[in-house]
Design a protein around this motif. Structure first.
Motif, PDB file in Angstrom:
ATOM      1  N   SER A 126      -7.244   2.588  -5.929  1.00  0.00           N
ATOM      2  CA  SER A 126      -6.814   3.669  -6.757  1.00  0.00           C
ATOM      3  C   SER A 126      -7.458   3.834  -7.952  1.00  0.00           C
ATOM      4  O   SER A 126      -6.742   4.549  -9.085  1.00  0.00           O
ATOM      5  N   SER A 140       0.742  -0.930   0.006  1.00  0.00           N
ATOM      6  CA  SER A 140       0.341  -0.304  -0.411  1.00  0.00           C
ATOM      7  C   SER A 140       0.802   1.300   0.410  1.00  0.00           C
ATOM      8  O   SER A 140       0.858   2.470  -0.661  1.00  0.00           O
ATOM      9  N   PRO A 147      -3.527   7.621  -1.151  1.00  0.00           N
ATOM     10  CA  PRO A 147      -2.605   7.049   0.199  1.00  0.00           C
ATOM     11  C   PRO A 147      -3.021   6.973   1.136  1.00  0.00           C
ATOM     12  O   PRO A 147      -3.064   5.934   1.541  1.00  0.00           O
ATOM     13  N   ARG A 148      -3.214   8.148   1.762  1.00  0.00           N
ATOM     14  CA  ARG A 148      -3.584   8.171   3.090  1.00  0.00           C
ATOM     15  C   ARG A 148      -4.840   7.042   3.414  1.00  0.00           C
ATOM     16  O   ARG A 148      -5.281   5.864   4.096  1.00  0.00           O
ATOM     17  N   ARG A 155       0.545   9.145  -6.080  1.00  0.00           N
ATOM     18  CA  ARG A 155       1.063  10.580  -6.259  1.00  0.00           C
ATOM     19  C   ARG A 155       1.669  10.765  -7.525  1.00  0.00           C
ATOM     20  O   ARG A 155       2.206  12.140  -7.892  1.00  0.00           O
ATOM     21  N   TYR A 164       2.140   1.315  -3.630  1.00  0.00           N
ATOM     22  CA  TYR A 164       0.734   2.282  -4.072  1.00  0.00           C
ATOM     23  C   TYR A 164       0.604   3.519  -3.924  1.00  0.00           C
ATOM     24  O   TYR A 164       0.557   4.451  -4.824  1.00  0.00           O
ATOM     25  N   GLY A 165       1.068   4.122  -2.873  1.00  0.00           N
ATOM     26  CA  GLY A 165       0.620   5.763  -2.431  1.00  0.00           C
ATOM     27  C   GLY A 165       1.353   6.383  -3.334  1.00  0.00           C
ATOM     28  O   GLY A 165       1.531   7.630  -3.537  1.00  0.00           O
ATOM     29  N   LYS A 216      -2.990  13.481  -2.041  1.00  0.00           N
ATOM     30  CA  LYS A 216      -3.028  13.264  -0.567  1.00  0.00           C
ATOM     31  C   LYS A 216      -3.825  12.442   0.069  1.00  0.00           C
ATOM     32  O   LYS A 216      -3.804  11.732   0.481  1.00  0.00           O
TER      33      LYS A 216
END
Length: 464
Positions: free
Chosen positions: A228, A65, A242-243, A73, A68-69, A239
């Motif tokens: 995603s 993950s 990802p969170r 971005r 992925y973040g 932002k």
């Protein structure tokens, strides 16, 4: 409405999702109640250590993950792993990742139809199952036609109720265990082992068996990566997503581990003792804990819950198909279409609905194994994409922070996924490889014998 040139503007996905929308869609897609449905299968494969298999799976998922973040971005696209591999490694590699992920995403809605059918047959055994398969598929398709924000609103209440059902079920198990009662009979309350390492490990535990269980449980986490695919409908996606992805995976993992710890204590023996077949464990588990009225209530709600998951899965695959169609690697007019009125990929949504009807012919175990093949492919290449994009192409490999972020973490992510590759179901591996061979053949046709790269949409500037 027309623009200055007098032509109709191109319809696009609308950015109207915020953090809570994404987390709700993710939890609905993951569907926490699946811990009941997969318990029998995973208990058999893991040798009676379901919570440990969840820990193995969660570690791999959290590491991935983070990757992925990083990629979101850089490339906030609905194409997910397909786009990341395409832009960071090579367009042809991206196509093959998308092709394999397509298998994963396309089959995910089928799981929910199959589960809903299992629950409804338990409630109404005299009704032909095709009535449920067709009716639920139509409902899932229609809701998706109205957009991702509508999906999030539909799912929010369902997620809260799911968590309430799990809490109540686990609490009832806890009460029984404190009384010295478990599924095999009644124990002396003074000897009841409420807190024990047995669900996690014993002298007979096999690491290979734990990883084999974790491989099945990749299916339980597939919703986190599908988030995603909502990048082009999310406000401040770089932002927010990802969170949302990390939070969704972590919250789901904690719920799964804590819940299955108590459930494993209550069902300590060979799972075939309790569940026959193993992939229809939820009705048995609910009946063992509560009254007939409770069982009926939970099964009714479980139907709604799996539909929420199916609706989210349906949204994810239709967006992946849209991005591949927009790129032109599959038919652009069909798969790259966005409805000017609904702002959703309506043709794709309808196609997925038609494919979902095949749920009437398939069983849960084989579908789950095939989904795990596609998920592991996507997870592997997302980790590779971080190394290729950031460490190699961008040269972010000199400071300790860069080395940890762009080399060590994605390498650990891939290593944890690779261990699950070693334990994947053989039939699923054979079918997945056959699907990949078909993809290679199609790619060869599309690129005229690999003389050209697979086409791609020039949405991002690699100098970003």
């Amino acid at each position: 409405m027309t623009n200055l040139s007098g032509t109709q503007p191109t319809a696009k996905l609308q950015k109207n999702l915020v953090l809570w929308h994404i987390i709700i869609i993710g939890l609905a897609y993951i569907q926490p109640l699946t811990l009941f449905d997969t318990f029998g299968l995973v208990s058999e494969r893991s040798g009676g250590h379901v919570p440990t298999s969840y820990i193995f799976a969660l570690v791999a998922i959290l590491l991935t993950s983070i990757s992925y973040g990083h990629m979101i971005r850089r490339y906030p696209s609905s194409g997910s792993a397909y786009t990341y591999a395409q832009k960071s490694i090579h367009p042809n590699v991206g196509f093959m990742v998308g092709w394999s992920s397509w298998l994963d995403y396309l089959l995910s809605p089928l799981v929910n139809i199959i589960l809903a059918d299992i629950y409804l047959r338990a409630l109404f055994p005299e009704v032909n199952n095709w009535i449920w398969v067709i009716g639920l598929t139509v409902l899932m398709t229609v809701i998706n036609l109205f957009g991702a924000r509508f999906v999030a609103r539909f799912n929010s209440t369902i997620v809260v109720i799911q968590l309430g059902v799990i809490f109540y079920f686990v609490y009832q198990v806890y009460i029984l265990l404190t009384q010295g009662v478990y599924a095999d009979g009644t124990l002396n309350p003074d000897k009841a082992e409420l807190w024990s390492l047995a669900p996690f490990w014993n002298e007979m535990t096999s690491v290979g068996a734990l990883i084999a269980g974790a491989t099945v449980l990749c299916f339980s986490f597939t919703g986190f990566d599908a988030l995603s695919s909502l990048a082009e409908e999310t406000k401040d996606a770089e932002k927010t997503l990802p969170r949302a992805i990390f939070t969704t995976a972590l919250v789901a993992g904690i719920i799964f581990i804590v819940s299955t710890y108590f459930i494993q204590l209550y069902f300590p023996s060979n799972p075939s003792t309790y569940f026959n077949p193993l992939d229809e464990s939820q009705p048995v588990m609910v009946a063992a804990i509560g009254s007939l009225a409770f069982k009926t209530m939970v099964l009714y709600f479980a139907v709604v819950a799996v539909m929420a998951s199916g609706i989210s899965a349906h949204a994810g695959v239709s967006r992946l198909m849209y991005v591949m169609g927009r790129d032109g690697v599959i038919n652009k007019k069909l798969f790259g279409h966005i409805s000017p009125r609904l702002h959703t990929p309506t043709y794709n949504i309808l196609i997925v609905g038609v494919v979902a009807l095949s749920a009437g012919f398939l069983d849960l175990e084989h579908i789950v194994n095939l989904i795990s093949f596609g998920a592991l492919t996507a997870f592997s290449f997302v980790n590779f994409s971080v190394i290729s994009r950031y460490a190699l192409r961008d040269g972010k490999n000199k400071t300790p922070k860069d080395i940890i972020s762009y080399i060590i973490i994605p390498t650990l992510g891939f290593a944890s996924v690779f261990m699950m590759w070693l334990e994947i179901d053989k039939l699923a591996l054979q079918i997945g490889l056959a699907w990949a061979v078909i993809g290679v053949g199609y790619l060869a046709y599309k690129t005229k014998g690999f003389k050209y790269n697979a086409p791609q949409h020039n949405e991002f500037d690699d100098r970003h």
